[in-house]
Design a protein around this motif. Structure first.
Motif, PDB file in Angstrom:
ATOM      1  N   SER A   1      39.934  34.852  39.441  1.00  0.00           N
ATOM      2  CA  SER A   1      40.306  34.205  40.541  1.00  0.00           C
ATOM      3  C   SER A   1      41.105  35.474  41.568  1.00  0.00           C
ATOM      4  O   SER A   1      40.908  36.381  40.857  1.00  0.00           O
ATOM      5  CB  SER A   1      41.282  32.942  40.494  1.00  0.00           C
ATOM      6  OG  SER A   1      42.675  33.313  39.959  1.00  0.00           O
ATOM      7  N   GLY A   2      41.574  34.817  42.524  1.00  0.00           N
ATOM      8  CA  GLY A   2      42.332  35.830  43.233  1.00  0.00           C
ATOM      9  C   GLY A   2      41.069  36.816  44.023  1.00  0.00           C
ATOM     10  O   GLY A   2      41.333  37.922  44.902  1.00  0.00           O
ATOM     11  N   GLY A   3      39.986  36.319  44.235  1.00  0.00           N
ATOM     12  CA  GLY A   3      38.650  37.115  44.744  1.00  0.00           C
ATOM     13  C   GLY A   3      38.007  38.146  43.730  1.00  0.00           C
ATOM     14  O   GLY A   3      36.933  38.285  44.196  1.00  0.00           O
TER      15      GLY A   3
ATOM     16  N   VAL B   1      43.029  37.671  37.175  1.00  0.00           N
ATOM     17  CA  VAL B   1      43.442  37.406  38.665  1.00  0.00           C
ATOM     18  C   VAL B   1      43.586  38.654  39.571  1.00  0.00           C
ATOM     19  O   VAL B   1      44.400  39.277  38.879  1.00  0.00           O
ATOM     20  CB  VAL B   1      44.800  36.611  38.733  1.00  0.00           C
ATOM     21  CG1 VAL B   1      44.967  35.894  40.119  1.00  0.00           C
ATOM     22  CG2 VAL B   1      44.800  35.640  37.741  1.00  0.00           C
ATOM     23  N   SER B   2      43.098  38.830  40.288  1.00  0.00           N
ATOM     24  CA  SER B   2      43.122  39.821  41.235  1.00  0.00           C
ATOM     25  C   SER B   2      44.151  39.696  42.355  1.00  0.00           C
ATOM     26  O   SER B   2      44.521  38.673  42.864  1.00  0.00           O
ATOM     27  CB  SER B   2      42.002  40.089  42.160  1.00  0.00           C
ATOM     28  OG  SER B   2      42.197  41.269  42.983  1.00  0.00           O
ATOM     29  N   THR B   3      45.060  40.752  42.342  1.00  0.00           N
ATOM     30  CA  THR B   3      46.128  40.841  43.417  1.00  0.00           C
ATOM     31  C   THR B   3      45.830  41.533  44.550  1.00  0.00           C
ATOM     32  O   THR B   3      46.423  41.885  45.495  1.00  0.00           O
ATOM     33  CB  THR B   3      47.483  41.192  42.667  1.00  0.00           C
ATOM     34  OG1 THR B   3      47.300  42.680  42.296  1.00  0.00           O
ATOM     35  CG2 THR B   3      48.080  40.663  41.422  1.00  0.00           C
ATOM     36  N   LEU B   4      44.652  42.164  44.247  1.00  0.00           N
ATOM     37  CA  LEU B   4      44.365  43.148  45.315  1.00  0.00           C
ATOM     38  C   LEU B   4      43.749  42.598  46.689  1.00  0.00           C
ATOM     39  O   LEU B   4      43.544  43.225  47.608  1.00  0.00           O
ATOM     40  CB  LEU B   4      43.536  44.165  44.923  1.00  0.00           C
ATOM     41  CG  LEU B   4      43.969  44.890  43.649  1.00  0.00           C
ATOM     42  CD1 LEU B   4      42.688  45.607  42.573  1.00  0.00           C
ATOM     43  CD2 LEU B   4      44.804  45.815  43.775  1.00  0.00           C
ATOM     44  N   HIS B   5      43.227  41.387  46.515  1.00  0.00           N
ATOM     45  CA  HIS B   5      42.444  40.966  47.503  1.00  0.00           C
ATOM     46  C   HIS B   5      43.395  40.373  48.713  1.00  0.00           C
ATOM     47  O   HIS B   5      44.405  39.675  48.408  1.00  0.00           O
ATOM     48  CB  HIS B   5      41.383  39.939  47.019  1.00  0.00           C
ATOM     49  CG  HIS B   5      40.264  40.432  46.343  1.00  0.00           C
ATOM     50  ND1 HIS B   5      40.596  41.011  45.352  1.00  0.00           N
ATOM     51  CD2 HIS B   5      38.981  41.099  46.723  1.00  0.00           C
ATOM     52  CE1 HIS B   5      39.136  41.533  44.942  1.00  0.00           C
ATOM     53  NE2 HIS B   5      38.503  41.590  45.896  1.00  0.00           N
ATOM     54  N   GLY B   6      43.255  40.373  49.885  1.00  0.00           N
ATOM     55  CA  GLY B   6      43.954  39.689  51.007  1.00  0.00           C
ATOM     56  C   GLY B   6      43.460  38.454  51.213  1.00  0.00           C
ATOM     57  O   GLY B   6      42.511  37.813  50.482  1.00  0.00           O
TER      58      GLY B   6
ATOM     59  N   LYS C   1      29.714  47.162  41.454  1.00  0.00           N
ATOM     60  CA  LYS C   1      30.815  47.764  41.749  1.00  0.00           C
ATOM     61  C   LYS C   1      31.807  47.607  40.326  1.00  0.00           C
ATOM     62  O   LYS C   1      32.882  47.141  40.566  1.00  0.00           O
ATOM     63  CB  LYS C   1      31.353  47.469  42.943  1.00  0.00           C
ATOM     64  CG  LYS C   1      30.546  47.723  44.218  1.00  0.00           C
ATOM     65  CD  LYS C   1      31.045  47.550  45.482  1.00  0.00           C
ATOM     66  CE  LYS C   1      31.454  45.872  45.918  1.00  0.00           C
ATOM     67  NZ  LYS C   1      30.231  45.274  46.358  1.00  0.00           N
TER      68      LYS C   1
ATOM     69  N   GLU D   1      36.067  36.896  41.438  1.00  0.00           N
ATOM     70  CA  GLU D   1      34.960  35.749  41.257  1.00  0.00           C
ATOM     71  C   GLU D   1      33.822  36.320  42.100  1.00  0.00           C
ATOM     72  O   GLU D   1      32.555  36.275  41.428  1.00  0.00           O
ATOM     73  CB  GLU D   1      35.093  34.258  41.509  1.00  0.00           C
ATOM     74  CG  GLU D   1      35.573  33.978  42.928  1.00  0.00           C
ATOM     75  CD  GLU D   1      37.194  34.171  43.372  1.00  0.00           C
ATOM     76  OE1 GLU D   1      37.722  34.780  42.137  1.00  0.00           O
ATOM     77  OE2 GLU D   1      37.477  33.562  44.245  1.00  0.00           O
ATOM     78  N   MET D   2      34.449  37.098  42.928  1.00  0.00           N
ATOM     79  CA  MET D   2      33.135  37.400  43.996  1.00  0.00           C
ATOM     80  C   MET D   2      32.213  38.610  43.234  1.00  0.00           C
ATOM     81  O   MET D   2      31.059  38.797  43.434  1.00  0.00           O
ATOM     82  CB  MET D   2      33.561  38.370  45.086  1.00  0.00           C
ATOM     83  CG  MET D   2      34.084  37.226  46.301  1.00  0.00           C
ATOM     84  SD  MET D   2      34.708  38.020  47.645  1.00  0.00           S
ATOM     85  CE  MET D   2      36.180  38.426  47.072  1.00  0.00           C
TER      86      MET D   2
ATOM     87  N   GLU E   1      33.827  49.385  39.091  1.00  0.00           N
ATOM     88  CA  GLU E   1      35.251  49.909  39.398  1.00  0.00           C
ATOM     89  C   GLU E   1      36.140  48.941  40.048  1.00  0.00           C
ATOM     90  O   GLU E   1      37.314  49.247  39.850  1.00  0.00           O
ATOM     91  CB  GLU E   1      35.081  51.351  39.906  1.00  0.00           C
ATOM     92  CG  GLU E   1      35.049  51.217  41.379  1.00  0.00           C
ATOM     93  CD  GLU E   1      33.328  50.938  41.745  1.00  0.00           C
ATOM     94  OE1 GLU E   1      32.503  50.929  41.005  1.00  0.00           O
ATOM     95  OE2 GLU E   1      33.283  51.234  43.088  1.00  0.00           O
ATOM     96  N   LEU E   2      35.707  48.029  40.299  1.00  0.00           N
ATOM     97  CA  LEU E   2      36.569  47.076  41.003  1.00  0.00           C
ATOM     98  C   LEU E   2      37.231  46.197  39.928  1.00  0.00           C
ATOM     99  O   LEU E   2      38.142  45.546  40.132  1.00  0.00           O
ATOM    100  CB  LEU E   2      35.747  46.078  42.020  1.00  0.00           C
ATOM    101  CG  LEU E   2      35.169  47.104  43.200  1.00  0.00           C
ATOM    102  CD1 LEU E   2      34.725  45.956  44.221  1.00  0.00           C
ATOM    103  CD2 LEU E   2      36.439  47.883  43.915  1.00  0.00           C
TER     104      LEU E   2
END
Lengths: 437, 110
Positions: free
Chosen positions: B17-19, B104-109, B62, B21-22, B64-65
């Protein structure tokens, strides 16, 4: 590893390791502690006043969603007596903002808050999709940042709201501190409150604040997760993966090595900012020697693309401030400025030059040099607060509109976008009329 | 769920989650059956799982993300059964049958 008990209640299993102090907390104690700390930030800086109507700048993302949820909780728990509404800006980016606005609409219902959505098309006659169509994908973040800054103020003025809160968190502030070398901005970045004198309703200051400025991004995400908040997360399609190789990555790497680093950077930024004469910290943000904040605050979308890019003429303003600092140094003013309260909002309007009246009077044979400092004025086109004759937004719009007729005629041949070509022609006519006079 | 499981695999649920999943074909929830032991015969840990996800579940090039310098990218939170993985031994945590592991990504806006 055997499960550890919560450091506060000693009964439940710890699920959260707090970055700032390594304490291990259970879900409920974490949620309460997080809320209490925001409450402390709000009360210790006297951020809100009873009866105030406050607009929450809401994007549907984690930060503003958590902000809305926490403020609603605190307003009820501690009876702040403030009225909270949501204000969203629709940049006009299909597949990005339209989706996140759906989240905001749900939030409005969940939190029982009134929601206003204001679009770039409505304000400026351009959606970001149209801007990108014209200027390409390079530099479009500049347009978006400049437009958004004004949009929130205009939205607030329209709602009759004099205080806008945004979801900027400690990581955002730390990133900006690292990214920004120029001192005047440092103050606005680190200051919990900045104010934008607005022209839309004369003599009205629109106050901006960031109640989450000491909250770690990690904890914001964890709060949203453990409270099962409904938020939207994706990258803006025009600045994908902006966090790669950016100051953001540096901050996250620092956090991995030493979690307290983020707050340390924020505190350092605050301390350095206090050394800057004429800063918001020093004079409460309302004195005449401070540069208007209207156009110059954070990029807005929180990514390195927008933050890192700075418009021309900025070097000049940095130099002006350096000159100002030198003058201040000559007059031994730093001490007074630094000792002023952190609580900028309550300082009232004390110009920095009056900081040390006694010394100033006897030790000044040389009159204050006339500084080429920026003065608050109004944009002669839109009336928005600007240090230039024409504000940044109007300059950008002018550039866009100049190119529009040519662009739309081409489109017209293809029989597309009739409405757009009508706009374009209209603005073309205005231009002609102006030139003809 | 333990009834039909083979001895050499464990069933877990991985969530994004937090982006994030993309990067995983917009799948937010992934039921997985992974080997119980790695090539050296050691019990499967989170480091193995992360590598496994990169090789088997991630269509996006990608990488590295998600993974940087051989570990989960800073700014991505890992929750093991809702607990911060730092409380569980991070990459060395040995994955158990039925575990829920959330990235969970905290990096996405927003």
């Amino acid at each position: 590893m055997p499960p550890s008990p919560c450091a506060l209640c000693h009964t439940n299993r710890a699920l959260i390791l707090r970055p700032k102090d390594h304490s291990k907390l259970c879900r409920q104690c974490f949620l309460t502690t997080f809320e209490t700390e925001i409450h402390h930030t709000i009360t210790s800086t006297s951020l809100f006043t009873r009866g105030e109507k406050i607009a929450i700048g809401a994007s549907g993302g984690k930060d503003s969603t958590v902000l809305a949820s926490v403020l609603k909780t605190l307003n009820e728990r501690y009876d702040y007596g403030v009225e909270l509404v949501l204000l969203s800006i629709d940049e006009g980016i299909k597949g990005y903002r339209d989706d996140s606005l759906e989240t905001v609409k749900r939030n409005a219902q969940q939190y029982g808050m009134e929601l206003t959505i204001l679009g770039y098309d409505e304000l400026y006659g351009w959606t970001m999709d149209q801007v990108v169509e014209q200027v390409g994908k390079k530099g479009n973040c500049t347009y978006c940042g400049v437009f958004r800054r004004q949009a929130l103020d205009r939205g607030a003025a329209r709602l009759g709201v004099r205080h806008v809160v945004t979801g900027h968190n400690a990581d955002d502030v730390a990133e900006t501190v690292v990214l920004r070398g120029d001192l005047p901005r440092l103050s606005r970045t680190t200051s919990i409150v900045t104010s934008t004198p607005s022209i839309l309703t004369t003599h009205t200051n629109i106050k901006r604040s960031k109640p989450l400025k000491y909250a770690y991004e990690k904890e914001i995400v964890l709060y949203a997760h453990h409270k099962q908040l409904d938020y939207f997360s994706t990258e803006c399609i025009y600045s994908p993966e902006a966090f790669r190789g950016s100051a953001r990555a540096l901050i996250k790497n620092l956090e991995r090595v030493r979690p307290s680093a983020i707050l340390d950077v924020v505190r350092s930024g605050e301390d350095m900012a206090k050394l800057v004469p004429g800063s918001d910290e020093g004079c409460g943000g309302t004195c005449s020697s401070s540069v208007p904040v209207a156009e110059e605050e954070e990029g807005g979308c929180g990514n390195a693309n927008a933050n890192g890019r700075t418009a021309g003429g900025e070097m000049a303003s940095i130099e002006q401030h350096l000159a100002q600092s030198e003058v201040a140094a000559e007059h031994n003013l730093e001490v007074e400025v630094t000792t002023s309260s952190v609580n900028g909002a309550q300082n009232g309007s004390v110009p920095f030059t009056s900081g040390k009246k006694g010394r100033k009077n006897k030790a000044q044979p040389v009159p204050l040099r006339k500084l080429p400092k920026q003065v608050m004025g109004q944009c002669k086109i839109c009336g928005y607060l600007s240090s230039q004759e024409v504000c940044k937004a109007c300059m950008l719009l002018d550039g866009l509109n100049k190119n529009r007729p040519r662009n739309t005629i081409e489109l017209g041949y293809e029989g597309q976008k009739k409405d757009q070509s009508i706009n374009g022609v209209a603005s073309g006519i205005e231009k002609l009329a102006v030139n003809g006079v | 769920m333990a009834a039909s499981k083979e001895d050499d695999t464990i069933s877990i649920t991985v969530e994004f989650s937090g982006g994030l999943e993309m990067l995983f074909s917009n799948e937010r929830k992934l039921p997985l059956s992974i080997p119980a032991k790695d090539d050296t015969g050691a019990r499967t840990n989170v480091a193995y799982l992360v590598n496994y996800l990169c090789e088997n579940a991630m269509k996006d090039p990608k990488k590295e993300l998600f993974v940087l310098d051989g570990t989960v990218r800073p700014g991505i939170l890992v929750l093991i059964n809702d607990a911060d993985w730092e409380l569980e031994g991070e990459e060395k945590y040995e994955v158990q049958e039925g575990d829920n592991i959330l990235f969970v990504s905290t990096l996405h806006g927003g």
